[in-house]
Structure formats: structure tokens, C-alpha cells
Design a protein around this motif. Structure first.
Motif, PDB file in Angstrom:
ATOM      1  N   TYR A  82      15.860  71.784  48.046  1.00 21.87           N
ATOM      2  CA  TYR A  82      14.823  72.582  47.245  1.00 21.87           C
ATOM      3  C   TYR A  82      15.215  72.808  45.923  1.00 21.87           C
ATOM      4  N   PHE A  83      16.337  72.911  45.739  1.00 22.30           N
ATOM      5  CA  PHE A  83      17.071  73.544  44.446  1.00 22.30           C
ATOM      6  C   PHE A  83      18.093  72.304  44.111  1.00 22.30           C
ATOM      7  N   LYS A  84      18.258  72.373  42.588  1.00 19.43           N
ATOM      8  CA  LYS A  84      19.299  71.689  41.845  1.00 19.43           C
ATOM      9  C   LYS A  84      20.660  72.379  42.028  1.00 19.43           C
ATOM     10  N   THR A 144      19.941  72.037  53.930  1.00 19.37           N
ATOM     11  CA  THR A 144      18.746  71.337  53.503  1.00 19.37           C
ATOM     12  C   THR A 144      18.177  71.884  52.398  1.00 19.37           C
ATOM     13  N   MET A 145      17.852  73.204  52.512  1.00 20.26           N
ATOM     14  CA  MET A 145      17.408  73.837  51.538  1.00 20.26           C
ATOM     15  C   MET A 145      17.968  74.043  50.145  1.00 20.26           C
ATOM     16  N   ASN A 146      19.380  74.274  50.371  1.00 20.26           N
ATOM     17  CA  ASN A 146      20.058  74.430  49.213  1.00 20.26           C
ATOM     18  C   ASN A 146      20.476  73.110  48.573  1.00 20.26           C
ATOM     19  N   GLN A 205      14.642  66.141  44.039  1.00 24.02           N
ATOM     20  CA  GLN A 205      15.160  65.119  45.042  1.00 24.02           C
ATOM     21  C   GLN A 205      14.041  64.818  46.070  1.00 24.02           C
ATOM     22  N   ILE A 206      13.122  65.670  46.357  1.00 24.76           N
ATOM     23  CA  ILE A 206      12.046  65.348  47.001  1.00 24.76           C
ATOM     24  C   ILE A 206      10.969  64.592  46.453  1.00 24.76           C
ATOM     25  N   VAL A 207      10.211  65.097  45.626  1.00 21.85           N
ATOM     26  CA  VAL A 207       9.315  64.179  44.861  1.00 21.85           C
ATOM     27  C   VAL A 207       9.772  63.640  43.700  1.00 21.85           C
ATOM     28  N   SER A 208       9.798  62.253  43.849  1.00 22.03           N
ATOM     29  CA  SER A 208      10.549  61.572  42.906  1.00 22.03           C
ATOM     30  C   SER A 208      10.396  60.134  42.903  1.00 22.03           C
ATOM     31  N   CYS A 235      16.390  71.263  36.818  1.00 24.71           N
ATOM     32  CA  CYS A 235      15.209  71.897  37.902  1.00 24.71           C
ATOM     33  C   CYS A 235      15.097  70.887  38.919  1.00 24.71           C
ATOM     34  N   GLY A 236      15.045  71.430  40.136  1.00 25.94           N
ATOM     35  CA  GLY A 236      14.847  70.748  41.412  1.00 25.94           C
ATOM     36  C   GLY A 236      13.243  70.877  41.795  1.00 25.94           C
TER      37      GLY A 236
END
Length: 349
Positions: free
Chosen positions: A186-188, A181-183, A267-270, A326-327
Motif C-alpha cells: 500500500y505504501f512505498k 501486505t499493507m506495509n 506496486q499494485i497499479v503499475s 510514493c506508492g
């Protein structure tokens, strides 16, 4: 701990708070982490900030995260439990007016703090903050509820498999694991931190307190799609628009200058968030979606901009920086750029 960073704890008027400290300067910076993380996600960033010699940096673990106490979150207060905890923390440390930086959930927490404790901030930095109208369950830039019971927000919206794996301490790279989930989010992708940092971050995730009072919170059923409504306990319910509406941020009695930093590929706040039921329904990932007329995707970034523009119209000042490629974690993915932006902003104020 990284060199130059110490791990400490302090008993405040509300709870015992663990925190990291770095730097020998005299300008205080306080960094507030996001959901499903801890202060450990700030270590490299803190090192870079302390290298300037100008700052003293504090990064507390919020209640239920890292090494801090796992006191229950009263979601009916929105994020005020967290805001009050910050106030108790800075009071216990005896800090003068300071610069406050909030990432993700921490961005909403620091917006709440600015409203609750006016006059204590020199500046406010929002990095990939959530919408001021909460997470899930709203349909337009003004934060209009999609359903009267705010179905599609709150504790019941967390992926149950992710929650199960968190509770079990899963360190695998399987789908829905904390590591995956993190990879992924959290990141692109394909960005990935070093193996050593990855293990540190996974350990931080697994330190979260997983129970109805903390993460993700309790839930209620709903007659409205997607048939889950917010409960009254825990962090995800505190983020529900049923309890969180930060439109009043535009009318803060004291208006510190604001810097909004966010990734173009978050992808989380969008406005097309992979964690929003409206968008997931549109993709066909959640069955029974009633369509965009009834349950559209939440325009999260547009909502942030709407409230910040109102803040500006009421006498405040803000600047926005969107980082390409950037993610959700600019201070990790684009550390040098964020250090430059943040220090230039802080030093101006």
C-alpha cells in the motif's frame, strides 16, 4: 474516531451503509475507498479537509467492507453494484451535485458512477485507480484480452494465504499477513504510519467480509495459464476484464473535470504490477509462464492514460499528477500534497 469525525449509518434503497462524516462547510465531497480497506483509511485526510471550513465530507464503506452490510456482489454487472450503492447513498442523504474522489478500486467505481449517473458530479478525482480494462488478463493499451476466457483475472488470482489470514483475523507481521501486505504494497517502503494508525488500518482490513460473494469471489478453472478464470460473484471478479471495460468512460454524456493522482512507485497499479500474473510470470514467481509474446504484463497506467486521452479528445478535461517517492496511497503517504492538489482542483470547479 478522530476528533471532528462522526461514525454514522443510513438505510438506503439498496442496503444499510455505514459512513464517516466530517466538516461544517457547504461543499459536499464524497470519498470512496479501495479494495481491502475501508473509510477508516480516510480519517486523517478528512480531518485535513475539514480544517479548511469549506467542505462537508462523507466517506461510506462499500458493501462487504467496514461496517456496511455484506450484500453479495454480482460480478457480471462489473462495478455497477457499487455504483448503484453510491447513488442510493447520496440520494438518501439528499446531496446536491458533489465532488467525487475514488482511491484504487474506488477509482474504478467512481468512473462507473460518472457513466451511470451523468450530471450529478461537479468534479471527479481518481487516486491510484485501477485500469479501466480491469485487473489482469489484458495485453495492450486498448485492453485486448490475453485469453478468450480472461484467465489470470478474477477471484482466483488473490493470494490464498493472504485470504486465509484475513479470514482468521491475523494481526501478525508475518509474510502474507494483512499487516505485512499493507506495509509492503500500500505504501512505498520504508514509509510506515504511526503504530496507532497501523492498528486502525489493520482492524479495517480485518472487517472485510471474506466469502465467495464478497472478497475475493468465486473462481473457475481454465485450460489457459495460469489456469484460473473469473467466476460470477465477488469484488475481484467484478474487476475482471471479462465484466469490466470502462473504455466508454471516454464517451460520458456529461464530462466532469478529472484529476488523476498516482504514485511513481505504486506496486499494485503499475505497468509492472506485483499483483499481475503477466509480470509475476516474467519474474519467475509463477511457474509455467508462456512468455511475453503470449502473456505480457498488463500496462495498467498506460491503459488509464489511453482512456483519459480519449476522454479529452471527446471534449472532457483531465490533469495528471504523479508523485515521486510514493506508492499506492498518496492521501496517506503524501497527505499535505494531496490535500493541496485536491482542494485546489475542487475549488476551481
Amino acid at each position: 474516531m478522530f476528533p471532528g469525525i462522526s461514525s454514522r449509518s443510513i438505510q438506503t434503497a439498496r442496503l444499510e451503509i455505514a459512513y464517516l462524516q466530517a466538516g461544517t462547510g457547504n461543499i459536499p465531497l464524497v470519498l470512496i475507498h479501495g479494495n481491502c480497506s475501508s473509510s477508516l483509511f480516510f480519517q486523517s485526510f478528512m480531518q485535513a479537509l475539514s480544517a479548511t471550513g469549506r467542505y462537508i465530507i462523507y466517506a461510506p464503506d462499500m458493501r462487504g467492507y467496514g461496517e456496511s452490510a455484506g450484500a453479495p456482489v454480482d460480478a457480471t454487472r462489473g462495478l455497477r453494484d457499487f455504483s448503484d450503492d453510491i447513488q442510493a447513498f447520496v440520494q438518501a442523504l439528499g446531496l446536491p451535485p458533489f465532488h467525487l474522489f475514488g482511491w484504487s478500486l474506488g477509482g474504478n467505481v467512481v468512473m462507473q458512477y460518472a457513466q451511470d449517473y451523468p450530471g450529478t458530479l461537479r468534479s471527479l478525482t481518481l487516486q491510484a485507480p485501477g485500469s479501466p480494462f480491469g485487473f489482469g488478463g489484458t495485453r495492450d493499451v486498448q485492453g485486448t484480452p490475453t485469453w478468450p476466457d480472461y484467465a489470470g483475472s478474477g477471484g482466483g488470482t488473490a493470494n490464498p494465504e493472504f485470504v486465509r489470514r484475513l479470514a482468521q483475523g491475523d494481526r501478525s507481521d508475518d509474510a502474507f499477513s494483512p499487516r505485512a501486505t499493507m506495509n509492503t504494497f500500500y505504501f512505498k517502503p520504508p514509509f510506515r504510519v504511526s503504530p496507532e494508525l497501523e492498528e486502525l488500518y489493520v482492524s479495517a482490513l480485518l472487517r472485510m467480509k471474506v466469502d465467495p460473494g464478497n472478497y475475493p469471489g468465486d473462481t473457475e478453472s481454465s485450460e489457459h495459464w495460469p489456469n484460473v478464470a473469473p467466476g460470477k460473484l465477488g469484488v475481484n471478479n467484478a474487476l475482471s476484464p471479462r465484466y469490466l471495460n470502462q473504455a466508454s468512460f471516454a464517451h460520458c454524456s456529461a464530462k466532469p473535470p478529472v484529476l488523476w493522482i498516482h504514485g511513481a512507485d505504486d506496486q499494485i497499479v503499475s505497468d509492472t504490477s506485483m499483483f499481475d500474473f503477466g509480470y509475476l510470470g516474467q519474474l519467475g514467481a509463477v511457474p509455467g509462464w508462456p512468455g511475453a509474446e503470449i502473456y505480457p504484463a498488463q500496462p495498467m497506467k498506460a491503459q488509464i492514460r489511453y482512456v483519459l486521452e480519449a476522454y479529452k479528445a471527446n471534449g472532457g478535461a483531465y490533469s495528471e499528477v504523479m508523485l515521486a517517492e510514493c506508492g499506492h496511497s498518496p492521501h496517506i503517504e503524501k497527505q499535505d500534497e494531496v490535500v493541496g492538489l485536491f482542494t485546489a482542483f475542487v475549488d476551481t470547479h
